[in-house]
Scaffold this active site. Sequence first.
Site, PDB file in Angstrom:
ATOM      1  N   GLN A 130       0.824  -1.206   0.000  1.00 55.91           N
ATOM      2  CA  GLN A 130       0.000   0.000   0.000  1.00 55.91           C
ATOM      3  C   GLN A 130       0.856   1.253   0.000  1.00 55.91           C
ATOM      4  OE1 GLN A 130      -2.548   1.125   3.489  1.00 55.91           O
ATOM      5  NE2 GLN A 130      -4.176   0.958   1.958  1.00 55.91           N
ATOM      6  N   GLY A 131       0.700   2.033  -1.074  1.00 58.73           N
ATOM      7  CA  GLY A 131       1.337   3.336  -1.135  1.00 58.73           C
ATOM      8  C   GLY A 131       0.334   4.426  -0.823  1.00 58.73           C
ATOM      9  N   ASN A 177      -1.882   4.349  -4.533  1.00 58.68           N
ATOM     10  CA  ASN A 177      -2.473   3.080  -4.949  1.00 58.68           C
ATOM     11  C   ASN A 177      -2.085   1.951  -4.006  1.00 58.68           C
ATOM     12  OD1 ASN A 177      -3.786   3.907  -7.463  1.00 58.68           O
ATOM     13  ND2 ASN A 177      -1.714   4.215  -8.245  1.00 58.68           N
ATOM     14  N   GLY A 220      10.979   3.989   5.572  1.00 60.39           N
ATOM     15  CA  GLY A 220       9.668   3.572   5.078  1.00 60.39           C
ATOM     16  C   GLY A 220       9.647   2.093   4.736  1.00 60.39           C
ATOM     17  N   ALA A 221       8.527   1.438   5.040  1.00 58.24           N
ATOM     18  CA  ALA A 221       8.396   0.010   4.760  1.00 58.24           C
ATOM     19  C   ALA A 221       8.634  -0.280   3.288  1.00 58.24           C
ATOM     20  CB  ALA A 221       7.009  -0.473   5.183  1.00 58.24           C
ATOM     21  N   ASP A 222       8.099   0.579   2.408  1.00 58.82           N
ATOM     22  CA  ASP A 222       8.236   0.342   0.970  1.00 58.82           C
ATOM     23  C   ASP A 222       9.690   0.393   0.525  1.00 58.82           C
ATOM     24  OD1 ASP A 222       8.237   3.063   1.665  1.00 58.82           O
ATOM     25  OD2 ASP A 222       7.384   3.710  -0.247  1.00 58.82           O
ATOM     26  N   ARG A 223      10.466   1.290   1.123  1.00 53.77           N
ATOM     27  CA  ARG A 223      11.867   1.436   0.736  1.00 53.77           C
ATOM     28  C   ARG A 223      12.692   0.220   1.174  1.00 53.77           C
ATOM     29  NH1 ARG A 223      13.773   7.360   2.487  1.00 53.77           N
ATOM     30  NH2 ARG A 223      15.345   7.011   0.860  1.00 53.77           N
ATOM     31  N   THR A 256       4.032   8.507  -5.498  1.00 50.71           N
ATOM     32  CA  THR A 256       3.577   9.754  -4.890  1.00 50.71           C
ATOM     33  C   THR A 256       4.768  10.637  -4.568  1.00 50.71           C
ATOM     34  OG1 THR A 256       1.722   8.540  -3.926  1.00 50.71           O
ATOM     35  CG2 THR A 256       2.167  10.739  -3.049  1.00 50.71           C
TER      36      THR A 256
END
Length: 259
Positions: free
Chosen positions: A7-8, A11, A107-110, A132
Amino acid sequence: MLLAIEQGNTNTLFAIHDGARWSAQWRTATEASRTADEYAVWLSQLLSMRGLSIGQLDGCIISSVVPQSIFNLRNLSRRYLNVEPLVIGDNVDLGIAVRILKPSEAGADRLVNAIGAHLAYPGDLIIVDSGTATTFDVVAADGAFEGGAIAPGINLSLQALHEAAAMLPRIAIQRPERVIGRDTVTNMQSGVFWGYVALIEGLVARIKAEWGKPMTVIGTGGVASLFEGATDSIDRFDPDLTIRGLLEIWRRNTHIKGA
């Protein structure tokens, strides 16, 4: 089968891994207020179109940069999959060093991207993630996350330009044929698109100079394909970095737990 949720801010990706491959992927707009029940209805309908059912999912891993959404995503897994999800950040073993001043701020996404990239590419890496925000992540040859840079994303810049300047319209992102625009729209398209190309090229060059060793640059993210063919600064475009990283984290942690 594993349900991986990434989850970003803009999106949310839902991906299904059947044990051998990624068999399905869907995206939905990120809405922090969406409930577990709403997610379940939406997901069930998409699964049925592939001849699958939500009851076949027996694992779930979640990476989210929207803290207020995690409660509902966790409940989706608990109520409808009947499993406790792995949530990045909840004492989940990532298996990499995070060599920044405050590791809890990464960040988790990174971090997930760092794992996905290290699995696929040798040596020192720069990950350019265009979403984003546009992030530039440095991954050492041993897989450690070393930090990087964060800039506003291209969509965010277009939105800010439109909202802050009364005479500038809302426009779609596209690669203009010329750098010198001949009207307001092509002026904006050129400034934003080629401006972001220059941003990528400039930051990549400065990171490489500061790092002092050869680095491979990987492009990923929701709008990364815009820049494919527009710059030589990105060596490879890889849309699957995040889900590859999530699958590896799942495997590491379920193995540790003896699952």
